[in-house]
Design an enzyme around this catalytic site. Structure first.
Site, PDB file in Angstrom:
ATOM      1  N   ASP A  35       0.857  -1.191   0.000  1.00  0.00           N
ATOM      2  CA  ASP A  35       0.000   0.000   0.000  1.00  0.00           C
ATOM      3  C   ASP A  35       0.897   1.246   0.000  1.00  0.00           C
ATOM      4  O   ASP A  35       1.889   1.323   0.738  1.00  0.00           O
ATOM      5  CB  ASP A  35      -0.909  -0.011   1.230  1.00  0.00           C
ATOM      6  CG  ASP A  35      -2.050   0.979   1.107  1.00  0.00           C
ATOM      7  OD1 ASP A  35      -3.208   0.542   1.036  1.00  0.00           O
ATOM      8  OD2 ASP A  35      -1.784   2.210   1.085  1.00  0.00           O
ATOM      9  N   GLN A  96     -14.543   2.565   1.389  1.00  0.00           N
ATOM     10  CA  GLN A  96     -13.839   2.174   0.161  1.00  0.00           C
ATOM     11  C   GLN A  96     -13.481   3.414  -0.644  1.00  0.00           C
ATOM     12  O   GLN A  96     -14.337   4.266  -0.892  1.00  0.00           O
ATOM     13  CB  GLN A  96     -14.715   1.242  -0.687  1.00  0.00           C
ATOM     14  CG  GLN A  96     -14.004   0.725  -1.936  1.00  0.00           C
ATOM     15  CD  GLN A  96     -14.893  -0.202  -2.770  1.00  0.00           C
ATOM     16  OE1 GLN A  96     -16.098  -0.288  -2.541  1.00  0.00           O
ATOM     17  NE2 GLN A  96     -14.301  -0.883  -3.725  1.00  0.00           N
ATOM     18  N   HIS A 102     -10.252  -5.024  -3.185  1.00  0.00           N
ATOM     19  CA  HIS A 102      -8.932  -5.295  -2.605  1.00  0.00           C
ATOM     20  C   HIS A 102      -9.065  -5.722  -1.159  1.00  0.00           C
ATOM     21  O   HIS A 102      -9.945  -5.250  -0.443  1.00  0.00           O
ATOM     22  CB  HIS A 102      -8.022  -4.072  -2.716  1.00  0.00           C
ATOM     23  CG  HIS A 102      -8.640  -2.802  -2.236  1.00  0.00           C
ATOM     24  ND1 HIS A 102      -9.514  -2.049  -3.006  1.00  0.00           N
ATOM     25  CD2 HIS A 102      -8.543  -2.139  -1.052  1.00  0.00           C
ATOM     26  CE1 HIS A 102      -9.908  -0.981  -2.328  1.00  0.00           C
ATOM     27  NE2 HIS A 102      -9.349  -1.019  -1.134  1.00  0.00           N
ATOM     28  N   PHE A 103      -8.188  -6.616  -0.769  1.00  0.00           N
ATOM     29  CA  PHE A 103      -8.072  -7.024   0.637  1.00  0.00           C
ATOM     30  C   PHE A 103      -6.820  -6.357   1.195  1.00  0.00           C
ATOM     31  O   PHE A 103      -5.756  -6.439   0.596  1.00  0.00           O
ATOM     32  CB  PHE A 103      -7.908  -8.551   0.762  1.00  0.00           C
ATOM     33  CG  PHE A 103      -9.159  -9.326   0.447  1.00  0.00           C
ATOM     34  CD1 PHE A 103      -9.547  -9.548  -0.871  1.00  0.00           C
ATOM     35  CD2 PHE A 103      -9.946  -9.836   1.471  1.00  0.00           C
ATOM     36  CE1 PHE A 103     -10.702 -10.267  -1.149  1.00  0.00           C
ATOM     37  CE2 PHE A 103     -11.103 -10.550   1.192  1.00  0.00           C
ATOM     38  CZ  PHE A 103     -11.486 -10.766  -0.128  1.00  0.00           C
TER      39      PHE A 103
HETATM   40  P1  5GP Z   1      -9.837   1.540   0.543  1.00  0.00           P
HETATM   41  O1  5GP Z   1     -10.104   2.703   1.437  1.00  0.00           O
HETATM   42  O2  5GP Z   1     -10.460   1.692  -0.828  1.00  0.00           O
HETATM   43  O3  5GP Z   1     -10.177   0.215   1.181  1.00  0.00           O
HETATM   44  O4  5GP Z   1      -8.250   1.504   0.362  1.00  0.00           O
HETATM   45  C1  5GP Z   1      -7.571   1.930  -0.772  1.00  0.00           C
HETATM   46  C2  5GP Z   1      -6.087   1.781  -0.490  1.00  0.00           C
HETATM   47  O5  5GP Z   1      -5.371   1.887  -1.704  1.00  0.00           O
HETATM   48  C3  5GP Z   1      -5.528   2.851   0.452  1.00  0.00           C
HETATM   49  O6  5GP Z   1      -4.945   2.224   1.588  1.00  0.00           O
HETATM   50  C4  5GP Z   1      -4.504   3.590  -0.405  1.00  0.00           C
HETATM   51  O7  5GP Z   1      -3.359   3.973   0.320  1.00  0.00           O
HETATM   52  C5  5GP Z   1      -4.177   2.574  -1.475  1.00  0.00           C
HETATM   53  N1  5GP Z   1      -3.801   3.163  -2.747  1.00  0.00           N
HETATM   54  C6  5GP Z   1      -4.493   4.100  -3.444  1.00  0.00           C
HETATM   55  N2  5GP Z   1      -3.844   4.394  -4.599  1.00  0.00           N
HETATM   56  C7  5GP Z   1      -2.733   3.614  -4.632  1.00  0.00           C
HETATM   57  C8  5GP Z   1      -1.667   3.474  -5.593  1.00  0.00           C
HETATM   58  O8  5GP Z   1      -1.605   4.120  -6.633  1.00  0.00           O
HETATM   59  N3  5GP Z   1      -0.697   2.574  -5.271  1.00  0.00           N
HETATM   60  C9  5GP Z   1      -0.719   1.829  -4.124  1.00  0.00           C
HETATM   61  N4  5GP Z   1       0.296   0.971  -3.923  1.00  0.00           N
HETATM   62  N5  5GP Z   1      -1.706   1.944  -3.217  1.00  0.00           N
HETATM   63  C10 5GP Z   1      -2.698   2.831  -3.465  1.00  0.00           C
END
Ligand code: 5GP
Ligand code: ZN
Length: 140
Positions: A35, A96, A102-103
């Site tokens: 992440d 989200q 994603h997990f």
């Molecule tokens: P959500 O809140 O949707 O469950 O989590 C999305 C996650 O994706 C976040 O923890 C954020 O830091 C990660 N993330 C968003 N954009 C990118 C990216 O371009 N690269 C990586 N490696 N992680 C990302």
């Protein structure tokens, strides 16, 4: 597998290598990477190589592949003794932000690091639990 990916999704682009990522592991159907804004050191994301916004839209064969990979990564992270969260969010109200399933594997090495959860538990009557059970089971 690229036929199940979309053009403009950031995670589809990561799978295709169009956006760089720190790849941890991959299989034919899943991809795991660090992440970019970790909640703790070693915070990983495991994603299906299938673009779906929500968990319930992912085909069984991808779901069957993703959890064994998540376990492998959790074990490799040295967290086999149980110091991690495995988390999956669906929809903006469920926190989200990226709409490709994603997990999260979030190391929780001590109380200060990792996920901080406010868990709003409610008191319910047995009758209400039974009504909930009936509502869900009716559709299964
Ligand atoms: P959500 O809140 O949707 O469950 O989590 C999305 C996650 O994706 C976040 O923890 C954020 O830091 C990660 N993330 C968003 N954009 C990118 C990216 O371009 N690269 C990586 N490696 N992680 C990302
Ligand atoms: Zn996608």
């Amino acid at each position: 597998m690229t036929k199940h990916l979309t053009e403009n999704c950031i995670f589809c682009k990561i799978i295709r290598g169009e956006i760089p990522s720190h790849k941890v592991a991959e299989t034919e159907k899943s991809y795991c990477f660090l992440d970019i804004n970790p909640l703790s050191e070693g915070h990983c994301l495991v994603i299906p190589k299938y673009h779906a916004e929500y968990f319930h839209l992912v085909p069984d064969e991808y779901l069957a592949d993703i959890l064994p990979l998540a376990r492998k990564v959790a074990l490799a992270s040295g967290l086999a003794d149980g110091q991690y969260n495995l988390l999956q969010n669906n929809g903006p109200m469920a926190h989200q932000q990226v709409f490709h399933v994603h997990f999260h594997i979030i190391p929780k090495p001590n109380p200060e690091q990792g996920l901080k959860v406010g868990w709003p538990m409610q008191k319910v009557e047995q009758n209400d639990l039974k009504a909930t059970l009936d509502r869900i089971k009716e559709k299964l």
